[in-house]
Design a protein around this motif. Structure first.
Motif, PDB file in Angstrom:
ATOM      1  N   ARG A 102      43.738  61.622  39.361  1.00  0.00           N
ATOM      2  CA  ARG A 102      42.317  61.674  39.003  1.00  0.00           C
ATOM      3  C   ARG A 102      41.653  60.363  39.403  1.00  0.00           C
ATOM      4  NH1 ARG A 102      40.488  62.257  33.779  1.00  0.00           N
ATOM      5  NH2 ARG A 102      42.315  61.315  32.775  1.00  0.00           N
ATOM      6  N   THR A 103      40.486  60.454  39.989  1.00  0.00           N
ATOM      7  CA  THR A 103      39.765  59.254  40.428  1.00  0.00           C
ATOM      8  C   THR A 103      38.360  59.166  39.843  1.00  0.00           C
ATOM      9  OG1 THR A 103      38.986  60.425  42.401  1.00  0.00           O
ATOM     10  CG2 THR A 103      41.036  59.150  42.605  1.00  0.00           C
ATOM     11  N   ALA A 104      37.955  60.174  39.104  1.00  0.00           N
ATOM     12  CA  ALA A 104      36.609  60.175  38.522  1.00  0.00           C
ATOM     13  C   ALA A 104      36.641  60.983  37.227  1.00  0.00           C
ATOM     14  CB  ALA A 104      35.589  60.765  39.503  1.00  0.00           C
ATOM     15  N   GLY A 105      35.574  60.812  36.448  1.00  0.00           N
ATOM     16  CA  GLY A 105      35.459  61.539  35.188  1.00  0.00           C
ATOM     17  C   GLY A 105      35.939  60.715  34.013  1.00  0.00           C
ATOM     18  N   PRO A 106      35.909  61.277  32.821  1.00  0.00           N
ATOM     19  CA  PRO A 106      36.315  60.540  31.621  1.00  0.00           C
ATOM     20  C   PRO A 106      37.761  60.073  31.698  1.00  0.00           C
ATOM     21  CG  PRO A 106      35.197  62.595  31.037  1.00  0.00           C
ATOM     22  CD  PRO A 106      35.473  62.660  32.501  1.00  0.00           C
ATOM     23  N   VAL A 107      38.036  58.912  31.126  1.00  0.00           N
ATOM     24  CA  VAL A 107      39.409  58.410  31.091  1.00  0.00           C
ATOM     25  C   VAL A 107      40.264  59.287  30.178  1.00  0.00           C
ATOM     26  CG1 VAL A 107      40.880  56.473  30.410  1.00  0.00           C
ATOM     27  CG2 VAL A 107      38.694  56.048  31.570  1.00  0.00           C
ATOM     28  N   PHE A 108      39.747  59.576  28.989  1.00  0.00           N
ATOM     29  CA  PHE A 108      40.499  60.361  28.003  1.00  0.00           C
ATOM     30  C   PHE A 108      39.859  61.736  27.880  1.00  0.00           C
ATOM     31  CE2 PHE A 108      41.058  55.895  26.894  1.00  0.00           C
ATOM     32  CZ  PHE A 108      42.448  55.799  26.925  1.00  0.00           C
ATOM     33  N   VAL A 109      40.632  62.753  28.241  1.00  0.00           N
ATOM     34  CA  VAL A 109      40.098  64.107  28.281  1.00  0.00           C
ATOM     35  C   VAL A 109      40.885  65.023  27.343  1.00  0.00           C
ATOM     36  CG1 VAL A 109      39.178  63.938  30.611  1.00  0.00           C
ATOM     37  CG2 VAL A 109      41.549  64.656  30.275  1.00  0.00           C
ATOM     38  N   THR A 110      40.297  66.172  27.057  1.00  0.00           N
ATOM     39  CA  THR A 110      40.907  67.157  26.163  1.00  0.00           C
ATOM     40  C   THR A 110      42.096  67.827  26.833  1.00  0.00           C
ATOM     41  OG1 THR A 110      39.350  68.811  26.965  1.00  0.00           O
ATOM     42  CG2 THR A 110      38.742  67.609  24.980  1.00  0.00           C
ATOM     43  N   ALA A 111      42.872  68.546  26.039  1.00  0.00           N
ATOM     44  CA  ALA A 111      44.038  69.244  26.561  1.00  0.00           C
ATOM     45  C   ALA A 111      43.656  70.552  27.248  1.00  0.00           C
ATOM     46  CB  ALA A 111      45.026  69.524  25.430  1.00  0.00           C
ATOM     47  N   ARG A 112      42.431  71.045  26.983  1.00  0.00           N
ATOM     48  CA  ARG A 112      41.988  72.297  27.577  1.00  0.00           C
ATOM     49  C   ARG A 112      40.720  72.083  28.385  1.00  0.00           C
ATOM     50  NH1 ARG A 112      42.581  76.429  22.377  1.00  0.00           N
ATOM     51  NH2 ARG A 112      44.838  76.128  22.058  1.00  0.00           N
ATOM     52  N   ARG A 113      40.396  73.085  29.204  1.00  0.00           N
ATOM     53  CA  ARG A 113      39.171  73.011  29.995  1.00  0.00           C
ATOM     54  C   ARG A 113      37.961  72.959  29.074  1.00  0.00           C
ATOM     55  NH1 ARG A 113      39.393  74.144  35.388  1.00  0.00           N
ATOM     56  NH2 ARG A 113      37.235  74.810  35.350  1.00  0.00           N
ATOM     57  N   ALA A 114      36.953  72.253  29.518  1.00  0.00           N
ATOM     58  CA  ALA A 114      35.732  72.128  28.732  1.00  0.00           C
ATOM     59  C   ALA A 114      34.993  73.450  28.697  1.00  0.00           C
ATOM     60  CB  ALA A 114      34.842  71.051  29.327  1.00  0.00           C
ATOM     61  N   PRO A 115      34.321  73.754  27.590  1.00  0.00           N
ATOM     62  CA  PRO A 115      33.548  75.003  27.525  1.00  0.00           C
ATOM     63  C   PRO A 115      32.369  74.967  28.487  1.00  0.00           C
ATOM     64  CG  PRO A 115      33.126  73.633  25.594  1.00  0.00           C
ATOM     65  CD  PRO A 115      34.254  72.983  26.328  1.00  0.00           C
ATOM     66  N   ALA A 116      31.879  76.129  28.822  1.00  0.00           N
ATOM     67  CA  ALA A 116      30.710  76.219  29.692  1.00  0.00           C
ATOM     68  C   ALA A 116      29.537  75.494  29.045  1.00  0.00           C
ATOM     69  CB  ALA A 116      30.360  77.687  29.932  1.00  0.00           C
ATOM     70  N   GLY A 117      28.774  74.820  29.851  1.00  0.00           N
ATOM     71  CA  GLY A 117      27.631  74.083  29.326  1.00  0.00           C
ATOM     72  C   GLY A 117      27.929  72.623  29.062  1.00  0.00           C
ATOM     73  N   THR A 118      29.198  72.209  29.196  1.00  0.00           N
ATOM     74  CA  THR A 118      29.522  70.788  29.019  1.00  0.00           C
ATOM     75  C   THR A 118      28.870  69.982  30.143  1.00  0.00           C
ATOM     76  OG1 THR A 118      31.649  71.325  27.997  1.00  0.00           O
ATOM     77  CG2 THR A 118      31.391  69.101  28.890  1.00  0.00           C
ATOM     78  N   PRO A 119      28.150  68.904  29.843  1.00  0.00           N
ATOM     79  CA  PRO A 119      27.514  68.100  30.896  1.00  0.00           C
ATOM     80  C   PRO A 119      28.541  67.610  31.915  1.00  0.00           C
ATOM     81  CG  PRO A 119      26.722  67.444  28.725  1.00  0.00           C
ATOM     82  CD  PRO A 119      27.855  68.383  28.497  1.00  0.00           C
ATOM     83  N   PRO A 120      28.176  67.566  33.190  1.00  0.00           N
ATOM     84  CA  PRO A 120      29.114  67.105  34.217  1.00  0.00           C
ATOM     85  C   PRO A 120      29.680  65.719  33.920  1.00  0.00           C
ATOM     86  CG  PRO A 120      27.197  68.121  35.222  1.00  0.00           C
ATOM     87  CD  PRO A 120      26.898  68.029  33.771  1.00  0.00           C
ATOM     88  N   ALA A 121      28.883  64.853  33.288  1.00  0.00           N
ATOM     89  CA  ALA A 121      29.358  63.504  32.986  1.00  0.00           C
ATOM     90  C   ALA A 121      30.496  63.500  31.977  1.00  0.00           C
ATOM     91  CB  ALA A 121      28.203  62.642  32.461  1.00  0.00           C
ATOM     92  N   ASP A 122      30.639  64.590  31.228  1.00  0.00           N
ATOM     93  CA  ASP A 122      31.691  64.668  30.211  1.00  0.00           C
ATOM     94  C   ASP A 122      32.804  65.627  30.616  1.00  0.00           C
ATOM     95  OD1 ASP A 122      30.452  62.861  28.467  1.00  0.00           O
ATOM     96  OD2 ASP A 122      29.209  64.437  27.591  1.00  0.00           O
ATOM     97  N   ARG A 123      32.901  65.889  31.930  1.00  0.00           N
ATOM     98  CA  ARG A 123      33.915  66.820  32.422  1.00  0.00           C
ATOM     99  C   ARG A 123      34.669  66.186  33.587  1.00  0.00           C
ATOM    100  NH1 ARG A 123      33.556  72.632  32.716  1.00  0.00           N
ATOM    101  NH2 ARG A 123      31.349  72.450  32.186  1.00  0.00           N
ATOM    102  N   CYS A 124      35.996  66.351  33.579  1.00  0.00           N
ATOM    103  CA  CYS A 124      36.800  65.850  34.695  1.00  0.00           C
ATOM    104  C   CYS A 124      36.578  66.760  35.903  1.00  0.00           C
ATOM    105  CB  CYS A 124      38.278  65.835  34.315  1.00  0.00           C
ATOM    106  SG  CYS A 124      39.371  65.457  35.704  1.00  0.00           S
ATOM    107  N   PRO A 125      36.179  66.225  37.075  1.00  0.00           N
ATOM    108  CA  PRO A 125      35.915  67.068  38.249  1.00  0.00           C
ATOM    109  C   PRO A 125      37.175  67.678  38.840  1.00  0.00           C
ATOM    110  CG  PRO A 125      35.739  64.740  38.814  1.00  0.00           C
ATOM    111  CD  PRO A 125      35.899  64.795  37.338  1.00  0.00           C
ATOM    112  N   VAL A 126      38.352  67.157  38.468  1.00  0.00           N
ATOM    113  CA  VAL A 126      39.613  67.668  39.018  1.00  0.00           C
ATOM    114  C   VAL A 126      40.197  68.750  38.115  1.00  0.00           C
ATOM    115  CG1 VAL A 126      41.978  67.077  39.682  1.00  0.00           C
ATOM    116  CG2 VAL A 126      40.093  65.495  40.180  1.00  0.00           C
ATOM    117  N   THR A 127      40.301  68.474  36.846  1.00  0.00           N
ATOM    118  CA  THR A 127      40.960  69.399  35.915  1.00  0.00           C
ATOM    119  C   THR A 127      39.990  70.295  35.148  1.00  0.00           C
ATOM    120  OG1 THR A 127      40.906  67.826  34.060  1.00  0.00           O
ATOM    121  CG2 THR A 127      42.778  67.693  35.583  1.00  0.00           C
ATOM    122  N   GLY A 128      38.701  69.923  35.107  1.00  0.00           N
ATOM    123  CA  GLY A 128      37.729  70.679  34.335  1.00  0.00           C
ATOM    124  C   GLY A 128      37.805  70.428  32.837  1.00  0.00           C
TER     125      GLY A 128
END
Length: 272
Positions: A205-231
């Motif tokens: 991963r090279t962009a997005g939040p450092v610490f992310v959830t174990a599951r994909r973010a729900p629809a409507g999550t702002p792009p700034a709060d979503r990992c572009p690689v894992t979702g």
């Protein structure tokens, strides 16, 4: 004095008379008061109150009400409080003692007893929690998922507020220098433990939040709060706190688990 006003001979009868006169108590409160007050019958005769399954269905001993005026009674009650403190929660001890105090004060006002054996009684102080460095050391020694360990070490070594660490994006980090870049919202630095764990956490991963959830973010999550690689979405403060409390519950003598503040003291914790 009429028969209804005459002092009862037995402690259990005095409990019933007190509860009947306590107009401000609802049915549930009367039940709690009755259980608490009858629980004191055993210590009044120098016996230990049954606990756990042994308490269910146990008949309290018959205790003369006059025994409350006995010179040994205050000491017996103090010993009972100390004994109960090893197994009961502080809130339980406070409630049981409050029930006894209310009843003895009422009996004293009726003239049924001449001294208040509950006067001056107080639960023993709770044992002091471990010092923060000890709690941090114990928490960081736990076998935990990589994300949790990296986050805990980051908090511990940087001393930063939780929300500042969770707000970091990967592009904010200068990994070789062990600090955030000038354009980061907060200037932070970290130690060897975090430096070892972060590259493992961020692999691929090279962009997005450092610490992310174990599951994909729900629809409507702002792009700034979503990992572009894992979702996956940015880890929340509430979830991070829940995970730490659950992980440290076996370490906490009270069984409740610790808050993330246990990681804020940075004395003497070795890197992984």
């Amino acid at each position: 004095m009429s028969e209804d006003q005459a002092a009862p001979v037995e402690y259990g009868a005095a409990v019933d008379r007190y509860l009947a006169a306590a107009a401000g108590l609802g049915l549930a409160s009367r039940r709690v008061y009755r259980i608490s007050l009858l629980g004191w019958a055993w210590p009044l005769v120098g016996r230990r109150t049954p606990t756990g399954p042994a308490r269910q269905g146990a008949r309290p001993p018959s205790v003369p009400l006059a025994l409350l005026d006995g010179p040994q009674t205050p000491e017996r009650l103090r010993r009972a409080l100390t004994d109960r403190s090893t197994a009961a929660q502080p809130s339980t001890l406070i409630r049981e003692l409050a029930c006894l105090r209310a009843a003895t004060a009422w009996w004293l006002a009726q003239g049924w007893i001449t001294t208040d054996p509950a006067l001056g009684l107080a639960p023993p102080p709770a044992p002091a929690p471990p010092r923060s460095p000890d709690r941090a050391r114990a928490a960081l020694a736990l076998r935990a998922p990589l994300r949790e360990l990296a986050f805990w070490y980051f908090l511990h070594e940087s001393g930063a507020p939780v929300e500042h660490v969770l707000a970091l994006d990967i592009e904010h980090l200068d990994l070789p220098a062990r600090r955030t870049r000038p354009r980061a919202p907060t200037r932070l630095s970290w130690g060897e433990g975090t430096a070892r764990l972060l590259p493992l956490l961020l692999a691929g991963r090279t962009a997005g939040p450092v610490f992310v959830t174990a599951r994909r973010a729900p629809a409507g999550t702002p792009p700034a709060d979503r990992c572009p690689v894992t979702g996956r979405g940015r880890l929340s403060y509430r979830r991070a706190a829940e995970l730490f409390t659950a992980a440290t519950r076996p370490l906490d003598p009270s069984g409740r688990g610790w808050t993330l503040l246990a990681l804020r003291d940075r004395e003497g914790t070795a890197a992984p």
